[in-house]
Write an enzyme that holds these catalytic residues in place. Structure first.
Site, PDB file in Angstrom:
ATOM      1  N   ASP A   1      -3.609 -23.395  18.574  1.00 14.10           N
ATOM      2  CA  ASP A   1      -4.857 -23.953  18.050  1.00 14.10           C
ATOM      3  C   ASP A   1      -4.786 -24.206  16.543  1.00 14.10           C
ATOM      4  O   ASP A   1      -4.087 -23.496  15.825  1.00 14.10           O
ATOM      5  CB  ASP A   1      -5.991 -22.967  18.370  1.00 14.10           C
ATOM      6  CG  ASP A   1      -7.358 -23.616  18.220  1.00 14.10           C
ATOM      7  OD1 ASP A   1      -7.437 -24.861  18.163  1.00 14.10           O
ATOM      8  OD2 ASP A   1      -8.353 -22.868  18.171  1.00 14.10           O
TER       9      ASP A   1
ATOM     10  N   ASN B   1      -4.343 -27.425  15.000  1.00 13.12           N
ATOM     11  CA  ASN B   1      -3.552 -28.572  14.527  1.00 13.12           C
ATOM     12  C   ASN B   1      -4.421 -29.566  13.740  1.00 13.12           C
ATOM     13  O   ASN B   1      -4.018 -30.068  12.698  1.00 13.12           O
ATOM     14  CB  ASN B   1      -2.932 -29.333  15.706  1.00 13.12           C
ATOM     15  CG  ASN B   1      -1.920 -28.504  16.456  1.00 13.12           C
ATOM     16  OD1 ASN B   1      -1.512 -27.444  15.990  1.00 13.12           O
ATOM     17  ND2 ASN B   1      -1.516 -28.978  17.628  1.00 13.12           N
TER      18      ASN B   1
ATOM     19  N   TRP C   1      -5.457 -28.143  10.377  1.00 13.37           N
ATOM     20  CA  TRP C   1      -4.282 -28.086   9.495  1.00 13.37           C
ATOM     21  C   TRP C   1      -4.103 -29.449   8.807  1.00 13.37           C
ATOM     22  O   TRP C   1      -3.894 -29.521   7.599  1.00 13.37           O
ATOM     23  CB  TRP C   1      -3.040 -27.746  10.322  1.00 13.37           C
ATOM     24  CG  TRP C   1      -1.765 -27.629   9.525  1.00 13.37           C
ATOM     25  CD1 TRP C   1      -1.252 -26.508   8.954  1.00 13.37           C
ATOM     26  CD2 TRP C   1      -0.857 -28.693   9.210  1.00 13.37           C
ATOM     27  NE1 TRP C   1      -0.079 -26.797   8.309  1.00 13.37           N
ATOM     28  CE2 TRP C   1       0.191 -28.130   8.444  1.00 13.37           C
ATOM     29  CE3 TRP C   1      -0.810 -30.073   9.491  1.00 13.37           C
ATOM     30  CZ2 TRP C   1       1.259 -28.878   7.962  1.00 13.37           C
ATOM     31  CZ3 TRP C   1       0.262 -30.819   9.003  1.00 13.37           C
ATOM     32  CH2 TRP C   1       1.280 -30.227   8.245  1.00 13.37           C
TER      33      TRP C   1
ATOM     34  N   HIS D   1      -0.746 -32.490  15.210  1.00 12.35           N
ATOM     35  CA  HIS D   1      -0.057 -32.364  16.504  1.00 12.35           C
ATOM     36  C   HIS D   1       1.438 -32.672  16.346  1.00 12.35           C
ATOM     37  O   HIS D   1       2.291 -32.003  16.913  1.00 12.35           O
ATOM     38  CB  HIS D   1      -0.666 -33.314  17.543  1.00 12.35           C
ATOM     39  CG  HIS D   1      -2.127 -33.049  17.817  1.00 12.35           C
ATOM     40  ND1 HIS D   1      -2.614 -31.790  18.020  1.00 12.35           N
ATOM     41  CD2 HIS D   1      -3.197 -33.874  17.930  1.00 12.35           C
ATOM     42  CE1 HIS D   1      -3.929 -31.846  18.245  1.00 12.35           C
ATOM     43  NE2 HIS D   1      -4.301 -33.106  18.192  1.00 12.35           N
TER      44      HIS D   1
ATOM     45  N   SER E   1      -5.758 -28.855  27.632  1.00 12.04           N
ATOM     46  CA  SER E   1      -6.645 -28.278  28.653  1.00 12.04           C
ATOM     47  C   SER E   1      -7.311 -29.390  29.461  1.00 12.04           C
ATOM     48  O   SER E   1      -7.355 -30.548  29.027  1.00 12.04           O
ATOM     49  CB  SER E   1      -7.715 -27.409  27.986  1.00 12.04           C
ATOM     50  OG  SER E   1      -8.641 -28.213  27.305  1.00 12.04           O
TER      51      SER E   1
ATOM     52  N   ARG F   1     -11.859 -35.516  24.486  1.00 13.34           N
ATOM     53  CA  ARG F   1     -11.620 -35.918  23.097  1.00 13.34           C
ATOM     54  C   ARG F   1     -11.567 -37.441  22.967  1.00 13.34           C
ATOM     55  O   ARG F   1     -11.435 -38.150  23.957  1.00 13.34           O
ATOM     56  CB  ARG F   1     -10.308 -35.318  22.584  1.00 13.34           C
ATOM     57  CG  ARG F   1     -10.401 -33.837  22.433  1.00 13.34           C
ATOM     58  CD  ARG F   1      -9.193 -33.283  21.731  1.00 13.34           C
ATOM     59  NE  ARG F   1      -9.368 -31.840  21.604  1.00 13.34           N
ATOM     60  CZ  ARG F   1      -8.741 -31.071  20.742  1.00 13.34           C
ATOM     61  NH1 ARG F   1      -7.865 -31.594  19.917  1.00 13.34           N
ATOM     62  NH2 ARG F   1      -8.965 -29.781  20.684  1.00 13.34           N
TER      63      ARG F   1
ATOM     64  N   LEU G   1      15.022 -18.049  29.498  1.00  7.60           N
ATOM     65  CA  LEU G   1      13.599 -18.071  29.114  1.00  7.60           C
ATOM     66  C   LEU G   1      12.913 -19.105  29.994  1.00  7.60           C
ATOM     67  O   LEU G   1      13.417 -20.228  30.135  1.00  7.60           O
ATOM     68  CB  LEU G   1      13.450 -18.452  27.627  1.00  7.60           C
ATOM     69  CG  LEU G   1      12.058 -18.858  27.130  1.00  7.60           C
ATOM     70  CD1 LEU G   1      11.060 -17.697  27.205  1.00  7.60           C
ATOM     71  CD2 LEU G   1      12.120 -19.355  25.683  1.00  7.60           C
TER      72      LEU G   1
ATOM     73  N   SER H   1     -10.736 -19.654  26.004  1.00  8.71           N
ATOM     74  CA  SER H   1     -10.885 -21.090  26.298  1.00  8.71           C
ATOM     75  C   SER H   1     -10.223 -21.526  27.609  1.00  8.71           C
ATOM     76  O   SER H   1      -9.467 -22.499  27.644  1.00  8.71           O
ATOM     77  CB  SER H   1     -10.338 -21.942  25.147  1.00  8.71           C
ATOM     78  OG  SER H   1     -11.046 -21.678  23.973  1.00  8.71           O
TER      79      SER H   1
ATOM     80  N   GLU I   1      -2.552  -7.827  25.959  1.00  8.21           N
ATOM     81  CA  GLU I   1      -3.020  -7.518  24.610  1.00  8.21           C
ATOM     82  C   GLU I   1      -3.264  -8.849  23.911  1.00  8.21           C
ATOM     83  O   GLU I   1      -2.635  -9.854  24.257  1.00  8.21           O
ATOM     84  CB  GLU I   1      -1.942  -6.724  23.851  1.00  8.21           C
ATOM     85  CG  GLU I   1      -1.657  -5.367  24.433  1.00  8.21           C
ATOM     86  CD  GLU I   1      -2.825  -4.400  24.276  1.00  8.21           C
ATOM     87  OE1 GLU I   1      -3.511  -4.446  23.241  1.00  8.21           O
ATOM     88  OE2 GLU I   1      -3.055  -3.603  25.214  1.00  8.21           O
TER      89      GLU I   1
HETATM   90  C1  FPP Z   1      -5.233 -27.564  19.624  1.00  2.00           C
HETATM   91  O1  FPP Z   1      -5.501 -27.810  18.252  1.00  2.00           O
HETATM   92  C2  FPP Z   1      -4.030 -28.261  20.019  1.00  2.00           C
HETATM   93  C3  FPP Z   1      -3.924 -29.170  21.026  1.00  2.00           C
HETATM   94  C4  FPP Z   1      -5.051 -29.601  21.861  1.00  2.00           C
HETATM   95  C5  FPP Z   1      -2.637 -29.845  21.311  1.00  2.00           C
HETATM   96  C6  FPP Z   1      -1.435 -28.943  21.335  1.00  2.00           C
HETATM   97  C7  FPP Z   1      -0.242 -29.796  21.256  1.00  2.00           C
HETATM   98  C8  FPP Z   1       0.885 -29.510  20.634  1.00  2.00           C
HETATM   99  C9  FPP Z   1       1.146 -28.217  19.986  1.00  2.00           C
HETATM  100  C10 FPP Z   1       1.912 -30.562  20.593  1.00  2.00           C
HETATM  101  C11 FPP Z   1       3.232 -30.188  21.166  1.00  2.00           C
HETATM  102  C12 FPP Z   1       3.223 -29.721  22.540  1.00  2.00           C
HETATM  103  C13 FPP Z   1       4.221 -29.916  23.414  1.00  2.00           C
HETATM  104  C14 FPP Z   1       4.199 -29.160  24.678  1.00  2.00           C
HETATM  105  C15 FPP Z   1       5.313 -30.879  23.208  1.00  2.00           C
HETATM  106  P1  FPP Z   1      -6.805 -28.611  17.868  1.00  2.00           P
HETATM  107  O2  FPP Z   1      -6.502 -30.061  17.876  1.00  2.00           O
HETATM  108  O3  FPP Z   1      -7.925 -28.221  18.784  1.00  2.00           O
HETATM  109  O4  FPP Z   1      -7.092 -28.124  16.426  1.00  2.00           O
HETATM  110  P2  FPP Z   1      -8.529 -27.920  15.752  1.00  2.00           P
HETATM  111  O5  FPP Z   1      -9.170 -26.754  16.462  1.00  2.00           O
HETATM  112  O6  FPP Z   1      -8.203 -27.632  14.342  1.00  2.00           O
HETATM  113  O7  FPP Z   1      -9.302 -29.193  15.946  1.00  2.00           O
END
Ligand code: FPP
Length: 242
Positions: free
Chosen positions: A16, A18, A21, A33, A61, A67, A127, A191, A202
């Site tokens: 979470d 991205n 950030w 992302h 999800s 979105r 893994l 979530s 944990e």
């Molecule tokens: C949540 O952050 C992140 C996502 C919905 C996307 C996750 C995707 C990646 C990490 C890309 C790489 C994945 C793979 C498997 C190649 P957010 O966008 O909800 O962040 P925010 O809460 O700051 O809005």
């Protein structure tokens, strides 16, 4: 790191933060992302080196389809590109990829890239990387229930066959329970992520956004895990972490 560390057998990561950030750096959300893919690669190599056996990653999800269409499209293309070009470390580290989630309504090209990476890594087992894509715990329980009801209807099983082991086997993937769930960005929520599997996990909620969740940050999480006293409903100090 110290060799006597207890390494969680199955770690779940809710990636979470991205968007925040990127926005805090004056960039568009999708740059977060994109940066996250690099973070994820380093993390997977680190987990493989450390001896983590199972890692479940919350990539998208069932609710994320709500979105903005441009962000959803960007993510779908990023998944395709990542599975085809970025995940080359899988072979060297003997990482097997599996997916959890509904195939509908994922675009055909995403499904093809998913199927390809599953096929290419099916012989590996150092893994297991369980990528949760179009995943929701509620959807998983609904889908598992339908599957089990069909088996019952077709006479393949009787009611006595349904126990906890059987339920686990009929989830999207037959994986051991989660030992540790890490959610970056400081949010304190599950979530809809692997609720059944996380029943005795944990939890750890670092304040960093996922793109900054480096192997060093991961090591801090593992250090914190050492101090947890897991009892699984038993008496204090009686049951050691697996
Ligand atoms: C949540 O952050 C992140 C996502 C919905 C996307 C996750 C995707 C990646 C990490 C890309 C790489 C994945 C793979 C498997 C190649 P957010 O966008 O909800 O962040 P925010 O809460 O700051 O809005």
């Amino acid at each position: 790191m110290n060799e006597e560390l207890v390494i969680p057998n199955h770690i779940g990561i809710i990636m979470d933060g991205n968007g925040r950030w990127a926005q805090e750096r004056g960039m568009i959300r999708t740059m977060g992302h994109k940066t996250a893919v690099g973070t994820l690669k380093k993390l997977c190599v680190h987990m493989a080196d450390m001896g983590v056996k199972y890692a479940s990653l919350y990539a998208f999800s069932t609710e994320n389809f709500k979105r903005d269409i441009k962000e959803v499209d960007f993510l779908m293309n990023l998944f395709i590109e990542s599975f085809k070009k970025e995940f080359t470390f899988l072979k060297e580290k003997k990482v097997r990829v599996v997916f959890s989630g509904r195939r509908e309504p994922l675009p055909e090209k995403v499904l093809e890239a998913m199927d390809q990476i599953v096929e290419e890594t099916k012989e590996y087992s150092d893994l297991v990387l369980n990528i949760c894509l179009n995943y929701g715990s509620h959807a998983e329980i609904v889908d598992m229930t339908k599957k089990v009801c069909e088996m019952y209807q077709d006479g393949e099983i009787s009611l006595d066959d349904i126990n906890e082991e059987f339920i686990q086997k009929n989830m999207y993937q037959d994986l051991p329970p989660l030992d540790y769930v890490i959610r970056t960005s400081g949010e304190l929520r599950l979530s809809n992520f692997m609720m059944y599997q996380a029943s005795y996990a944990e939890f750890y909620f670092p304040d960093v956004y996922f793109p900054d969740f480096t192997p060093e940050e991961f090591d801090k999480a593992i250090e914190v895990f050492q101090k947890r006293n897991r009892r699984f409903g038993g008496i204090k100090n009686e049951v050691k972490s697996s």
